[in-house]
Scaffold this motif. Structure first.
Motif, PDB file in Angstrom:
ATOM      1  N   GLU A 172     -13.930   2.021 -13.732  1.00 16.24           N
ATOM      2  CA  GLU A 172     -14.204   0.758 -13.032  1.00 16.24           C
ATOM      3  C   GLU A 172     -12.971  -0.146 -13.074  1.00 16.24           C
ATOM      4  O   GLU A 172     -12.600  -0.762 -12.075  1.00 16.24           O
ATOM      5  N   VAL A 173     -12.298  -0.162 -14.237  1.00 19.59           N
ATOM      6  CA  VAL A 173     -11.088  -0.985 -14.358  1.00 19.59           C
ATOM      7  C   VAL A 173     -10.012  -0.468 -13.396  1.00 19.59           C
ATOM      8  O   VAL A 173      -9.350  -1.249 -12.702  1.00 19.59           O
ATOM      9  N   ALA A 174      -9.897   0.865 -13.306  1.00 21.53           N
ATOM     10  CA  ALA A 174      -8.895   1.425 -12.391  1.00 21.53           C
ATOM     11  C   ALA A 174      -9.238   1.064 -10.950  1.00 21.53           C
ATOM     12  O   ALA A 174      -8.355   0.774 -10.143  1.00 21.53           O
ATOM     13  N   ARG A 175     -10.521   1.070 -10.629  1.00 24.21           N
ATOM     14  CA  ARG A 175     -10.944   0.709  -9.273  1.00 24.21           C
ATOM     15  C   ARG A 175     -10.571  -0.752  -8.985  1.00 24.21           C
ATOM     16  O   ARG A 175     -10.078  -1.094  -7.908  1.00 24.21           O
ATOM     17  N   GLN A 176     -10.771  -1.609  -9.998  1.00 22.80           N
ATOM     18  CA  GLN A 176     -10.419  -3.024  -9.827  1.00 22.80           C
ATOM     19  C   GLN A 176      -8.910  -3.201  -9.683  1.00 22.80           C
ATOM     20  O   GLN A 176      -8.442  -4.063  -8.949  1.00 22.80           O
ATOM     21  N   ASP A 177      -8.169  -2.345 -10.401  1.00 22.73           N
ATOM     22  CA  ASP A 177      -6.708  -2.385 -10.263  1.00 22.73           C
ATOM     23  C   ASP A 177      -6.309  -2.133  -8.816  1.00 22.73           C
ATOM     24  O   ASP A 177      -5.440  -2.801  -8.259  1.00 22.73           O
ATOM     25  N   ILE A 178      -6.943  -1.141  -8.221  1.00 24.99           N
ATOM     26  CA  ILE A 178      -6.646  -0.813  -6.817  1.00 24.99           C
ATOM     27  C   ILE A 178      -7.005  -2.006  -5.929  1.00 24.99           C
ATOM     28  O   ILE A 178      -6.250  -2.371  -5.023  1.00 24.99           O
ATOM     29  N   GLN A 179      -8.136  -2.632  -6.221  1.00 25.19           N
ATOM     30  CA  GLN A 179      -8.559  -3.808  -5.435  1.00 25.19           C
ATOM     31  C   GLN A 179      -7.517  -4.912  -5.537  1.00 25.19           C
ATOM     32  O   GLN A 179      -7.167  -5.561  -4.563  1.00 25.19           O
ATOM     33  N   TYR A 180      -7.022  -5.100  -6.764  1.00 24.09           N
ATOM     34  CA  TYR A 180      -6.013  -6.132  -6.965  1.00 24.09           C
ATOM     35  C   TYR A 180      -4.750  -5.815  -6.168  1.00 24.09           C
ATOM     36  O   TYR A 180      -4.159  -6.683  -5.524  1.00 24.09           O
ATOM     37  N   CYS A 181      -4.362  -4.510  -6.223  1.00 19.79           N
ATOM     38  CA  CYS A 181      -3.164  -4.089  -5.476  1.00 19.79           C
ATOM     39  C   CYS A 181      -3.349  -4.400  -3.994  1.00 19.79           C
ATOM     40  O   CYS A 181      -2.415  -4.854  -3.320  1.00 19.79           O
ATOM     41  N   ASP A 182      -4.528  -4.138  -3.496  1.00 23.02           N
ATOM     42  CA  ASP A 182      -4.817  -4.378  -2.088  1.00 23.02           C
ATOM     43  C   ASP A 182      -4.661  -5.871  -1.777  1.00 23.02           C
ATOM     44  O   ASP A 182      -3.996  -6.272  -0.825  1.00 23.02           O
ATOM     45  N   TRP A 183      -5.265  -6.704  -2.623  1.00 20.95           N
ATOM     46  CA  TRP A 183      -5.188  -8.149  -2.427  1.00 20.95           C
ATOM     47  C   TRP A 183      -3.740  -8.633  -2.495  1.00 20.95           C
ATOM     48  O   TRP A 183      -3.273  -9.396  -1.666  1.00 20.95           O
ATOM     49  N   ARG A 184      -3.029  -8.111  -3.496  1.00 17.59           N
ATOM     50  CA  ARG A 184      -1.635  -8.517  -3.720  1.00 17.59           C
ATOM     51  C   ARG A 184      -0.765  -8.156  -2.511  1.00 17.59           C
ATOM     52  O   ARG A 184       0.068  -8.942  -2.056  1.00 17.59           O
ATOM     53  N   ALA A 185      -1.006  -6.920  -1.997  1.00 18.43           N
ATOM     54  CA  ALA A 185      -0.211  -6.466  -0.850  1.00 18.43           C
ATOM     55  C   ALA A 185      -0.443  -7.382   0.350  1.00 18.43           C
ATOM     56  O   ALA A 185       0.486  -7.715   1.083  1.00 18.43           O
ATOM     57  N   ARG A 186      -1.701  -7.796   0.554  1.00 21.64           N
ATOM     58  CA  ARG A 186      -2.004  -8.706   1.675  1.00 21.64           C
ATOM     59  C   ARG A 186      -1.265 -10.036   1.500  1.00 21.64           C
ATOM     60  O   ARG A 186      -0.734 -10.606   2.440  1.00 21.64           O
ATOM     61  N   GLN A 187      -1.252 -10.535   0.252  1.00 20.18           N
ATOM     62  CA  GLN A 187      -0.558 -11.801   0.001  1.00 20.18           C
ATOM     63  C   GLN A 187       0.941 -11.661   0.288  1.00 20.18           C
ATOM     64  O   GLN A 187       1.564 -12.561   0.854  1.00 20.18           O
ATOM     65  N   ASP A 188       1.489 -10.509  -0.100  1.00 22.66           N
ATOM     66  CA  ASP A 188       2.923 -10.288   0.124  1.00 22.66           C
ATOM     67  C   ASP A 188       3.247 -10.293   1.612  1.00 22.66           C
ATOM     68  O   ASP A 188       4.220 -10.915   2.052  1.00 22.66           O
ATOM     69  N   VAL A 189       2.430  -9.588   2.371  1.00 16.54           N
ATOM     70  CA  VAL A 189       2.670  -9.521   3.812  1.00 16.54           C
ATOM     71  C   VAL A 189       2.535 -10.903   4.429  1.00 16.54           C
ATOM     72  O   VAL A 189       3.359 -11.332   5.254  1.00 16.54           O
ATOM     73  N   LEU A 190       1.499 -11.630   4.009  1.00 15.96           N
ATOM     74  CA  LEU A 190       1.275 -12.979   4.546  1.00 15.96           C
ATOM     75  C   LEU A 190       2.483 -13.871   4.246  1.00 15.96           C
ATOM     76  O   LEU A 190       2.968 -14.613   5.100  1.00 15.96           O
ATOM     77  N   THR A 191       2.978 -13.784   3.030  1.00 16.36           N
ATOM     78  CA  THR A 191       4.137 -14.586   2.639  1.00 16.36           C
ATOM     79  C   THR A 191       5.317 -14.324   3.569  1.00 16.36           C
ATOM     80  O   THR A 191       5.954 -15.249   4.086  1.00 16.36           O
ATOM     81  N   ILE A 192       5.577 -13.050   3.812  1.00 12.30           N
ATOM     82  CA  ILE A 192       6.724 -12.692   4.660  1.00 12.30           C
ATOM     83  C   ILE A 192       6.507 -13.181   6.086  1.00 12.30           C
ATOM     84  O   ILE A 192       7.412 -13.751   6.712  1.00 12.30           O
ATOM     85  N   MET A 193       5.297 -12.985   6.589  1.00 16.44           N
ATOM     86  CA  MET A 193       5.021 -13.437   7.965  1.00 16.44           C
ATOM     87  C   MET A 193       5.255 -14.933   8.119  1.00 16.44           C
ATOM     88  O   MET A 193       5.888 -15.408   9.060  1.00 16.44           O
ATOM     89  N   LEU A 194       4.742 -15.699   7.151  1.00 16.12           N
ATOM     90  CA  LEU A 194       4.864 -17.151   7.245  1.00 16.12           C
ATOM     91  C   LEU A 194       6.309 -17.603   7.082  1.00 16.12           C
ATOM     92  O   LEU A 194       6.764 -18.541   7.741  1.00 16.12           O
ATOM     93  N   LEU A 195       7.034 -16.916   6.216  1.00 13.70           N
ATOM     94  CA  LEU A 195       8.443 -17.264   6.044  1.00 13.70           C
ATOM     95  C   LEU A 195       9.233 -16.991   7.319  1.00 13.70           C
ATOM     96  O   LEU A 195      10.080 -17.779   7.725  1.00 13.70           O
ATOM     97  N   HIS A 196       8.916 -15.881   7.960  1.00 12.16           N
ATOM     98  CA  HIS A 196       9.582 -15.575   9.223  1.00 12.16           C
ATOM     99  C   HIS A 196       9.286 -16.652  10.259  1.00 12.16           C
ATOM    100  O   HIS A 196      10.165 -17.091  10.999  1.00 12.16           O
ATOM    101  N   GLU A 197       8.043 -17.086  10.284  1.00 11.49           N
ATOM    102  CA  GLU A 197       7.683 -18.150  11.228  1.00 11.49           C
ATOM    103  C   GLU A 197       8.471 -19.412  10.942  1.00 11.49           C
ATOM    104  O   GLU A 197       8.912 -20.123  11.834  1.00 11.49           O
ATOM    105  N   LYS A 198       8.626 -19.698   9.667  1.00 10.80           N
ATOM    106  CA  LYS A 198       9.354 -20.910   9.264  1.00 10.80           C
ATOM    107  C   LYS A 198      10.810 -20.820   9.720  1.00 10.80           C
ATOM    108  O   LYS A 198      11.395 -21.800  10.177  1.00 10.80           O
ATOM    109  N   VAL A 199      11.380 -19.599   9.568  1.00 11.72           N
ATOM    110  CA  VAL A 199      12.768 -19.405  10.012  1.00 11.72           C
ATOM    111  C   VAL A 199      12.868 -19.696  11.507  1.00 11.72           C
ATOM    112  O   VAL A 199      13.778 -20.402  11.966  1.00 11.72           O
TER     113      VAL A 199
END
Ligand code: FES
Ligand SMILES: [Fe+2]
Length: 529
Positions: A75-102
């Motif tokens: 279950e902990v490993a499954r949650q780790d994967i969930q966290y990775c998924d969430w984290r990856a989305r945040q990373d992509v969002l960050t880059i998209m918004l930064l590009h927009e700012k540029v």
């Protein structure tokens, strides 16, 4: 491997949740981006479904330092994967918004209201943030890969445990007749902790199921037209020779007349002649000559025998042989440099256990190939593709157990003696090995060893090279042999040679599970064999 060992080995480094560094970065990313670009986020309604995911850390209890059972660990490993998924989305969002700012900073309309100095400063800040965001993406990639590895590893451990439970249950079932009360006892027994693998006591007679395979017994190059190869297989003496058509045959190495060993005689025109009174037998065992007496209709035992890819194979079982013979050739690009046969005074299962283990190398092979190797903090055998095939971590060595008694391995070589820390794919040159452990008798193995290289093809033409390879192979085996002989002696006196298996014993354990299942008549053999 028990559940506690499994869970504890998996639960301690719950990587991202307890990592100070990552938490900091995560928070920085979150507040930095959302505070600055809150309005932009509002505008991105079309992306909402992708990025509007709740931070899973808010729901998960911290498990740092706790010992988990195997299901909690999963279950902990499954949650780790969930966290990775969430984290990856945040990373992509960050880059998209930064590009927009540029884009916004460089917008000609915006430029009219800002000095060049301010714009340069804004852009420099954005560049730093972009670099940080890209770095974060790489960290996320590594994190996902680690989480997937961990999950695959756990899955294997759970499968191992289920397999062992199943094999124990099958033994229970075959050893008692079914009745209602016994069934409930069995159900109760299954709930108890699983039995350990037990390989102890004097070697038992070979199970007939183990004989129903094609076994390589000799190298073609060793069998000339007029030579014989005597050998034992499953406690019976056999002799191989070539018939008139050049095809090999395998007959019992005992004359029908008065039990003289046939291999002490000779081969004439495709018939083996007994040295005692000259009786002659063809490759299918028929006696065709009986000098000095009236001819009788006599036939000695023979087994199906074929030649393929430089090896002579026999089928010693009672079932009809399968139509196809397996292939044991090295991958393309390799050249065979040595073919060596040795008769060893140990039971073939013990030798296989030894060959399927690499963790012993820095302790046992200190005078040969593992000279100077350091002892890794953790050794593991990973099997991503199939249960009996995988690679050793941290060594650049791939290995496979091929039923019924073969071990194939590929060793990546960068520099002599420098094997650690690379996968075989990263190495430019390789050594391929085949070990066939033929069960000669309860205390004897006929070992067929074939060594191939994907470099230095001319080496095989160097005089005496075969002798050198043989010398080296014998040195390595002798380092093992004294230990395995000691194990055999203790095993015969009741010690369990698989008393406390650990993580790096996986392949050896799997071989034993396969053999147990075969010898217990399991309908379906494990590991898709
Ligand atoms: S024992 Fe073989 S021919 Fe007599
Ligand atoms: Fe060894």
């Amino acid at each position: 491997m028990n559940a506690i060992a499994t869970a504890s080995s998996l639960s301690l480094p719950i990587f991202c949740r307890t990592s100070k560094l990552d938490t900091k970065r995560g928070l920085k990313g979150k507040f930095g981006v959302f505070a600055v670009f809150g309005e932009e986020l509002e505008k991105k309604n079309s992306w909402g479904t992708i990025f509007d995911v709740e931070d899973p850390r808010l729901k998960v209890p911290l498990s740092k330092g706790k010992t988990l059972d195997v299901f909690q660990a999963l279950e902990v490993a499954r949650q780790d994967i969930q966290y990775c998924d969430w984290r990856a989305r945040q990373d992509v969002l960050t880059i998209m918004l930064l590009h927009e700012k540029v884009v916004e900073v460089l917008n000609p309309l915006a430029r009219e209201y800002k000095s060049i100095g301010t714009m340069k400063k804004d852009l420099a800040e954005l560049q730093d943030e972009l670099a940080e965001a890209h770095r974060q993406v790489h960290i996320s990639e590594t994190r996902v890969s680690t989480a997937l590895d961990k999950l695959a590893y756990m899955e294997e451990l759970v499968n191992d445990r289920l397999l062992q439970d199943r094999s124990t249950a099958e033994v229970d079932e075959t050893s008692s007749s079914p009745s209602t009360s016994e069934k409930s006892v069995r159900t109760e027994r299954r709930r108890k902790p699983r039995k350990r693998l037990n390989v102890s006591g004097p070697v038992q007679s070979y199970h007939p199921n183990l004989k129903n395979f094609w076994y390589p017994v000799a190298f073609s190059a060793d069998l000339k037209d007029d030579t014989m190869i005597p050998m034992e297989c499953f406690e019976e003496p056999w002799v191989i020779f070539r018939g008139k058509d050049g095809k090999p045959g395998c007959v019992q190495n005992t004359c029908a007349h008065r039990a003289c060993p046939l291999h002490l005689g000779s081969v004439n025109e495709g018939r083996i002649q007994c040295p005692y009174h000259g009786w002659e037998y063809t490759t299918d065992g028929k006696c065709e000559k009986m000098p000095s007496t009236r001819m009788l209709n006599i036939k000695i035992k023979s087994v199906p025998c074929f030649e393929k890819e430089g090896m002579i194979w026999i089928w010693p079982g009672n079932d009809p042989p399968t139509a196809t013979l397996p292939s044991l050739l090295p991958p393309s690009g390799f050249v065979v440099h040595a073919e060596i046969v040795m008769e060893l005074p140990v039971e073939h299962g013990l030798l296989l256990d030894n060959l399927l283990d690499l963790a012993h190398a820095p302790f046992t092979h200190t005078s040969t190939f593992a000279k100077g190797w350091s002892v890794p903090s953790f050794v593991n055998f990973l099997t991503p593709a199939s249960g009996l095939q995988g690679y050793w971590d941290p060594y650049p060595i791939d290995m496979e157990f091929r039923p019924p008694c073969m071990v194939l391995s590929t060793i990546g070589i960068s520099k002599p003696g420098k094997l650690e820390g690379q996968s075989t794919k990263e190495c430019a040159t390789h050594l391929h090995q085949l070990h066939v452990c033929l069960p000669s008798s309860k205390h004897k193995t006929r070992l067929l060893y074939r060594m191939s290289l994907d470099f230095a093809p001319l080496l095989k033409h160097v005089p005496f090279m075969q002798h050198l390879w043989r010398h080296f192979a014998e040195q390595v085996l002798n380092e093992d042999l004294r230990l395995v002989l000691g194990q055999q002696e203790r095993m015969n006196n009741g010690a369990n040679v698989w008393n406390v298996p650990v993580t790096y014993d996986k392949l050896g354990i799997r071989y034993r599970l396969w053999r147990d299942a075969l010898e217990n008549g399991a309908k379906q053999l494990p590991f898709n064999t």
